[in-house]
Motif scaffolding. Structure first.
Motif, PDB file in Angstrom:
ATOM      1  N   GLN A  83       0.858  -1.183   0.000  1.00  0.00           N
ATOM      2  CA  GLN A  83       0.000   0.000   0.000  1.00  0.00           C
ATOM      3  C   GLN A  83       0.895   1.234   0.000  1.00  0.00           C
ATOM      4  N   TRP A  84       0.407   2.308  -0.602  1.00  0.00           N
ATOM      5  CA  TRP A  84       1.231   3.511  -0.583  1.00  0.00           C
ATOM      6  C   TRP A  84       0.401   4.785  -0.589  1.00  0.00           C
ATOM      7  N   ASN A  85       1.023   5.856  -0.087  1.00  0.00           N
ATOM      8  CA  ASN A  85       0.499   7.219  -0.135  1.00  0.00           C
ATOM      9  C   ASN A  85       1.512   8.078  -0.885  1.00  0.00           C
ATOM     10  N   THR A  86       1.063   8.766  -1.908  1.00  0.00           N
ATOM     11  CA  THR A  86       1.917   9.707  -2.630  1.00  0.00           C
ATOM     12  C   THR A  86       1.348  11.104  -2.447  1.00  0.00           C
ATOM     13  N   ALA A  87       2.118  11.972  -1.811  1.00  0.00           N
ATOM     14  CA  ALA A  87       1.638  13.315  -1.475  1.00  0.00           C
ATOM     15  C   ALA A  87       1.810  14.269  -2.651  1.00  0.00           C
ATOM     16  N   LEU A  88       0.761  14.981  -2.984  1.00  0.00           N
ATOM     17  CA  LEU A  88       0.859  16.053  -3.976  1.00  0.00           C
ATOM     18  C   LEU A  88       1.032  17.412  -3.302  1.00  0.00           C
ATOM     19  N   TYR A  89       0.760  17.457  -2.000  1.00  0.00           N
ATOM     20  CA  TYR A  89       1.044  18.619  -1.149  1.00  0.00           C
ATOM     21  C   TYR A  89       1.686  18.068   0.126  1.00  0.00           C
ATOM     22  N   ARG A  90       2.345  18.910   0.884  1.00  0.00           N
ATOM     23  CA  ARG A  90       2.964  18.445   2.127  1.00  0.00           C
ATOM     24  C   ARG A  90       1.916  17.726   2.986  1.00  0.00           C
ATOM     25  N   ASP A  91       2.283  16.566   3.508  1.00  0.00           N
ATOM     26  CA  ASP A  91       1.316  15.716   4.191  1.00  0.00           C
ATOM     27  C   ASP A  91       1.940  15.153   5.470  1.00  0.00           C
ATOM     28  N   SER A  92       1.358  15.514   6.605  1.00  0.00           N
ATOM     29  CA  SER A  92       1.830  15.016   7.904  1.00  0.00           C
ATOM     30  C   SER A  92       0.727  14.244   8.620  1.00  0.00           C
ATOM     31  N   CYS A  93      -0.158  13.616   7.854  1.00  0.00           N
ATOM     32  CA  CYS A  93      -1.354  12.996   8.435  1.00  0.00           C
ATOM     33  C   CYS A  93      -1.118  11.610   9.024  1.00  0.00           C
TER      34      CYS A  93
END
Length: 290
Positions: free
Chosen positions: A152-162
Motif C-alpha cells: 500500500q502507498w500514499n503519494t503526497a501532492l502537497y505536504r502531508d503530515s497525516c
C-alpha cells in the motif's frame, strides 16, 4: 538476497521513496485531475467517497463532508492520468522490488484519493487494515505472518503530515499497552501517546510504501489542503489472502469494457488477475467496522 530497499521495508514496515512522479508538469497534471474529482465529489456529482464519521467501508452517505474520493481510475470521472500513473514504470519497479515478483505477477487493486474535509478536523483510530482490533495475540500473529503479498502507498501532492505508524509493528502482535490504545472504536486525542508511534511527513512528490497491517492511524485537518494518492497493488502468488481487504471496496465497475478500453496493455493484464481473484471470492464481507 533482498535489496537494500526491501530489507529496510521488511525491518520497518515502511519506506519513503521520492521521484515516482516523472516531472513537475506531470505532478501538476495530477493535481489538476485531483481538483476536478474533488469538486465533483463535494458537489454531490460523484457518490463514491469516504464519508466523515465512517472510517471503513461501507461508507454510506450520512454526512455531506468527505475525507476521500473512491475509484479514481473509474472512467466516469474522466481522468485517465490516474490509470496512466498507476501503471507507470517507476512506480511498478518499486512495487515489484518490495513484492519480490515480476510484472507477470502484479495484480491491480485499489486507487483512491485522500483529501482534507471541509468542516471537520478529526482522527482515525489506530488499526491494522485486515486484523480485528479484538484479535487475540495468536490470531494477530497468524494474520501478520501471511500478509506479504501486497503493498500500500500514499503519494503526497502537497505536504502531508497525516500518517502515524508504529515501525516494526507489522511483524509482532501488540503489547498490552498498545492494545489499550487500539482495541476500542475511539480515535486518539494524541496519536503519539501510542507506544512506539512516529509521525510521517511527506513532501510533495514523495511516496511512503507500507505494509497495511502495520499499526497506523491518521489525522485530518480541515484547514490544510490535502490530495494524497492512496493505492494498493498485489502479487498473485498470494492467492485469496487479500481478497476481503480489496474486494470490500466494491470493484464491479472494473469489469466493464469502458474501463478496460482505457488501460494500456500492462494495465489490462494486471486487471485480468484482479478479475480472476474476484470471480473466485464472492462472499467476502468487510475487514473492519467503524
Amino acid at each position: 538476497m533482498p535489496s537494500e530497499l526491501k530489507a529496510l521495508y521488511e525491518e520497518q514496515g515502511f519506506v519513503v521513496v521520492p521521484g515516482l512522479i516523472s516531472s513537475s508538469s506531470y505532478e501538476q497534471k495530477l493535481r489538476e485531475a485531483c481538483d476536478h474529482i474533488v469538486s465533483l465529489t463535494r458537489e454531490g456529482k460523484w457518490p463514491h467517497r469516504r464519508t466523515v464519521g465512517k472510517q471503513f467501508p461501507p461508507y454510506g452517505d450520512d454526512n455531506p463532508d468527505s475525507w476521500g474520493v473512491q475509484h479514481v481510475m473509474h472512467p466516469g470521472l474522466g481522468e485517465p492520468v490516474f490509470a496512466e500513473w498507476y501503471t507507470s514504470q517507476k512506480l511498478l519497479d518499486v512495487a515489484m522490488e518490495l513484492l519480490e515478483c515480476g510484472e507477470e505477477d502484479l495484480e491491480m487493486e485499489l486507487f483512491n484519493l485522500l483529501i482534507n474535509p471541509l468542516g471537520h478536523t478529526f482522527a482515525l483510530r489506530w488499526h491494522r487494515d485486515d486484523v480485528s482490533e479484538k484479535a487475540s495475540e495468536e490470531e494477530e500473529r497468524e494474520a501478520l505472518q501471511k500478509w506479504h503479498f501486497g503493498v500500500q502507498w500514499n503519494t503526497a501532492l502537497y505536504r502531508d503530515s497525516c500518517l502515524y505508524i508504529v515501525p516494526g509493528s507489522h511483524r509482532t502482535p501488540r503489547t498490552p499497552e498498545q492494545r489499550k490504545h487500539s482495541e476500542t472504536m475511539e480515535p486518539p486525542s494524541n496519536p503519539l501517546d501510542m507506544p512506539g508511534a512516529v509521525q510521517l511527513t511527506l513532501q510533495p512528490g514523495e511516496t511512503v510504501f507500507y505494509n497495511s497491517n502495520i499499526l497506523h492511524c491518521a489525522t485530518y485537518n480541515c484547514t490544510e489542503k490535502r490530495a494524497t494518492l492512496h493505492a494498493t497493488m498485489g502479487n498473485v502468488k498470494g492467492g485469496s489472502t487479500r481478497a476481503r481487504n480489496i474486494l470490500q471496496h466494491g470493484l464491479n465497475w472494473m469489469k466493464e469494457d469502458t474501463f478496460r478500453e482505457g488501460l494500456n496493455d500492462r494495465g489490462r493484464r494486471m486487471l485480468d488477475r484482479l478479475i480472476e481473484m474476484k470471480e473466485l471470492n464472492v462472499d467476502i464481507g468487510y475487514s473492519l467496522s467503524g
